[in-house]
Design a protein around this motif. Structure first.
Motif, short mmCIF file in Angstrom:
data_model
loop_
_atom_site.label_atom_id
_atom_site.label_comp_id
_atom_site.label_asym_id
_atom_site.label_seq_id
_atom_site.Cartn_x
_atom_site.Cartn_y
_atom_site.Cartn_z
N MET A 1 0.66 -1.23 0.03
CA MET A 1 -0.12 -0.12 0.08
C MET A 1 0.90 1.29 0.17
O MET A 1 1.93 1.30 0.68
N LEU A 2 0.62 2.11 -0.85
CA LEU A 2 1.46 3.37 -0.68
C LEU A 2 0.85 4.32 0.10
O LEU A 2 -0.40 4.18 0.71
N LYS A 3 1.69 5.07 0.92
CA LYS A 3 1.62 6.16 1.91
C LYS A 3 1.79 7.45 1.27
O LYS A 3 2.90 7.68 1.05
N ILE A 4 0.72 8.28 1.35
CA ILE A 4 0.96 9.41 0.82
C ILE A 4 0.59 10.59 1.67
O ILE A 4 -0.34 10.68 2.35
N GLY A 5 1.44 11.78 1.80
CA GLY A 5 1.07 12.89 2.83
C GLY A 5 0.61 13.84 2.06
O GLY A 5 0.71 14.23 0.82
N ALA A 98 -2.76 2.63 9.27
CA ALA A 98 -2.61 2.24 7.72
C ALA A 98 -2.70 0.73 7.87
O ALA A 98 -3.27 0.46 6.81
N GLU A 99 -2.20 0.04 8.64
CA GLU A 99 -2.09 -1.60 8.56
C GLU A 99 -3.57 -1.93 8.39
O GLU A 99 -3.89 -2.93 7.91
N LYS A 100 -4.46 -1.23 8.83
CA LYS A 100 -5.85 -2.00 9.02
C LYS A 100 -6.74 -1.46 7.86
O LYS A 100 -7.78 -1.89 7.65
N LYS A 193 0.91 4.09 -9.64
CA LYS A 193 2.18 3.87 -8.88
C LYS A 193 1.80 2.74 -7.81
O LYS A 193 2.87 1.87 -7.52
N ALA A 194 0.75 2.55 -7.46
CA ALA A 194 0.35 1.35 -6.40
C ALA A 194 0.46 0.21 -7.16
O ALA A 194 0.87 -0.78 -6.34
#
Ligand code: ADP
Length: 197
Positions: A1-5, A98-100, A193-194
């Protein structure tokens, strides 16, 4: 999973942009709200705040925001101490959240992203940009505060022009350029991107 700020100065329109992402099903972690909850609920953080700023920091178990604001707005060292206590716990809460989530990407919304040192965990960062005079007007109207109060709050944040240069993507929210098409364009990019990750 991508994390985006997603970041931007006060009044830039972070919340509005985050809400557009939410409306198309993207989970958003509101780091500023999470930090407030943590200061009120996390026993370990509460103890550290009392040690650092005195027992007056809580009244009937609730955070005395005015007292804390008075200290940190006049003393940069106190602000750094506050950040050092609250940010690590907020970052941890964001990672656990995020993990959930079940989504190709998630967003972390925060006014202070570079300042808080949480940019390192993120794959990309979106900056929301609006010229300062517009941001001042918006916040005065939204919060019913004075121009001087808004300027004080702004003076604690990194200069917007510099901040935007540190971002991978910039959404312009100057009241002229439409927001939804900009969000949809980024959404498509992030889905690609993902997939590639
Ligand atoms: P931030 O979360 O970055 O502090 P907000 O999303 O809360 O900013 O926006 C600040 C205020 O300005 C809010 O009251 C919001 O409704 C208003 N606002 C933001 N963008 C626009 C826009 N493009 N047009 C009109 N009002 C806007």
């Amino acid at each position: 999973m991508l994390k985006i700020g997603i970041t931007g100065g006060i009044g830039s329109g972070k919340s509005i942009v985050s809400n557009i992402f939410k409306s198309i099903g993207i989970p958003v972690f509101d780091a500023d709200q999470a930090a407030k909850n943590i200061m009120n609920e996390d026993a370990n953080v509460k103890n550290k705040l009392i040690k650092a700023f005195g027992s007056e920091v809580f009244v009937d178990g609730k955070l005395n925001r005015q007292y804390l604001a008075n200290i940190v707005f006049t003393d940069t060292y106190a602000l750094e101490k506050l950040n050092a206590i609250v940010h690590p716990a907020t970052i941890k809460a964001g990672l656990q959240w995020a993990e959930k989530q079940n989504s190709p990407y998630i967003l972390r919304e925060a006014a202070l992203l570079f300042e808080a040192g949480s940019a390192a965990d993120l794959d990309f960062i979106i900056g929301v940009y609006a010229p300062q005079h517009i941001r001042i007007q918006r916040v005065m109207k939204r919060d019913g505060t004075s121009r001087q109060e808004v300027l004080n709050r702004m003076s604690k944040q990194i200069d917007e022009e510099i901040k935007m240069k540190l971002c991978d993507f910039v959404i312009i929210n100057d009241g002229q350029k439409e927001l939804i098409p900009q969000v949809i364009d980024l959404h498509k990019i992030f889905l690609e991107k993902a997939k590639a990750k």
